[in-house]
Design a protein around this motif. Structure first.
Motif, PDB file in Angstrom:
ATOM      1  N   LEU A  49       0.852  -1.152   0.154  1.00  0.00           N
ATOM      2  CA  LEU A  49      -0.142  -0.020  -0.016  1.00  0.00           C
ATOM      3  C   LEU A  49       0.796   1.198   0.080  1.00  0.00           C
ATOM      4  O   LEU A  49       0.593   2.163  -0.652  1.00  0.00           O
ATOM      5  CB  LEU A  49      -0.907  -0.115   1.141  1.00  0.00           C
ATOM      6  N   TRP A  50       1.868   1.259   0.882  1.00  0.00           N
ATOM      7  CA  TRP A  50       2.991   2.405   0.930  1.00  0.00           C
ATOM      8  C   TRP A  50       3.539   2.496  -0.532  1.00  0.00           C
ATOM      9  O   TRP A  50       3.984   3.651  -1.178  1.00  0.00           O
ATOM     10  CB  TRP A  50       3.662   2.300   2.212  1.00  0.00           C
ATOM     11  N   ALA A  51       4.062   1.431  -0.866  1.00  0.00           N
ATOM     12  CA  ALA A  51       4.752   1.444  -2.433  1.00  0.00           C
ATOM     13  C   ALA A  51       3.972   1.911  -3.301  1.00  0.00           C
ATOM     14  O   ALA A  51       4.643   2.711  -4.173  1.00  0.00           O
ATOM     15  CB  ALA A  51       5.267   0.021  -2.500  1.00  0.00           C
ATOM     16  N   HIS A  57       8.221   0.655  -6.101  1.00  0.00           N
ATOM     17  CA  HIS A  57       7.894  -0.776  -5.819  1.00  0.00           C
ATOM     18  C   HIS A  57       9.003  -1.481  -5.812  1.00  0.00           C
ATOM     19  O   HIS A  57      10.036  -1.427  -6.545  1.00  0.00           O
ATOM     20  CB  HIS A  57       6.878  -1.358  -6.944  1.00  0.00           C
ATOM     21  N   PRO A  58       9.214  -2.400  -4.650  1.00  0.00           N
ATOM     22  CA  PRO A  58      10.183  -3.246  -4.354  1.00  0.00           C
ATOM     23  C   PRO A  58      10.171  -4.540  -5.223  1.00  0.00           C
ATOM     24  O   PRO A  58       9.244  -4.933  -5.796  1.00  0.00           O
ATOM     25  CB  PRO A  58       9.876  -3.792  -3.112  1.00  0.00           C
ATOM     26  N   LEU A  71      15.577  -3.023  -2.814  1.00  0.00           N
ATOM     27  CA  LEU A  71      15.280  -1.816  -3.210  1.00  0.00           C
ATOM     28  C   LEU A  71      16.361  -1.168  -4.021  1.00  0.00           C
ATOM     29  O   LEU A  71      17.562  -1.388  -3.623  1.00  0.00           O
ATOM     30  CB  LEU A  71      15.150  -0.924  -2.017  1.00  0.00           C
ATOM     31  N   THR A  72      15.935  -0.424  -4.994  1.00  0.00           N
ATOM     32  CA  THR A  72      16.750   0.358  -6.065  1.00  0.00           C
ATOM     33  C   THR A  72      15.688   1.113  -6.839  1.00  0.00           C
ATOM     34  O   THR A  72      14.700   0.848  -6.945  1.00  0.00           O
ATOM     35  CB  THR A  72      17.742  -0.636  -6.853  1.00  0.00           C
ATOM     36  N   THR A  73      16.292   2.118  -7.470  1.00  0.00           N
ATOM     37  CA  THR A  73      15.396   3.016  -8.312  1.00  0.00           C
ATOM     38  C   THR A  73      15.785   2.900  -9.540  1.00  0.00           C
ATOM     39  O   THR A  73      16.922   3.452 -10.172  1.00  0.00           O
ATOM     40  CB  THR A  73      15.425   4.612  -7.923  1.00  0.00           C
ATOM     41  N   HIS A  74      15.056   2.014 -10.490  1.00  0.00           N
ATOM     42  CA  HIS A  74      15.296   1.817 -11.878  1.00  0.00           C
ATOM     43  C   HIS A  74      15.669   3.129 -12.508  1.00  0.00           C
ATOM     44  O   HIS A  74      16.648   3.100 -13.291  1.00  0.00           O
ATOM     45  CB  HIS A  74      14.537   0.762 -12.365  1.00  0.00           C
TER      46      HIS A  74
END
Length: 96
Positions: A49-51, A57-58, A71-74
Motif C-alpha cells: 500500500l505504501w509502495a 515498488h520493491p 530496493l533500488t530506483t531503476h
C-alpha cells in the motif's frame, strides 16, 4: 526522473537495522522473518500500500515466513531517497 542518492550517510541507520548492499549493483537488500506465512503476507500487503502510494515498488519474494526485499530506483540507475524512505517504512511495518 528521480535523482540518485547523494548523501550516502542516510543509509547508516538502515545498515544498523539489517539492510545490506546487494553485490553487483547499487541496491540494498534485507530479509524479514515473521512467525508464520500470514504475518509475512500481512507485512507485504501493508508495504504494498505504501509502495503504491509513493509509486516506488520493491523487488521482493516470499517463502513461507520469510520476505526478502531488494530496493533500488531503476529510473535513477541506483539508490535514491525513495529507497531510504521505503526501507525505513518497511522496518516500521515489520515491527507491527
Amino acid at each position: 526522473m528521480t535523482e540518485r542518492l547523494q548523501d550516502r550517510s542516510q543509509l547508516t541507520p538502515l545498515y544498523a537495522s539489517g539492510w545490506a548492499d546487494e553485490g553487483g549493483r547499487d541496491a540494498i537488500v534485507k530479509t524479514y522473518t515473521f512467525a508464520n506465512f500470514v504475518e509475512a503476507f500481512g507485512f507485504m500487503t501493508r508495504a504494498a500500500l505504501w509502495a503504491e502510494k509513493w509509486n516506488h515498488h520493491p523487488e521482493w519474494s516470499n517463502v513461507y515466513k520469510r520476505v526478502t526485499v531488494t530496493l533500488t530506483t531503476h529510473d535513477a540507475g541506483g539508490l535514491s531517497e525513495l529507497d531510504v524512505k521505503l526501507a525505513s517504512k518497511m522496518d516500521l511495518l515489520a515491527k507491527g
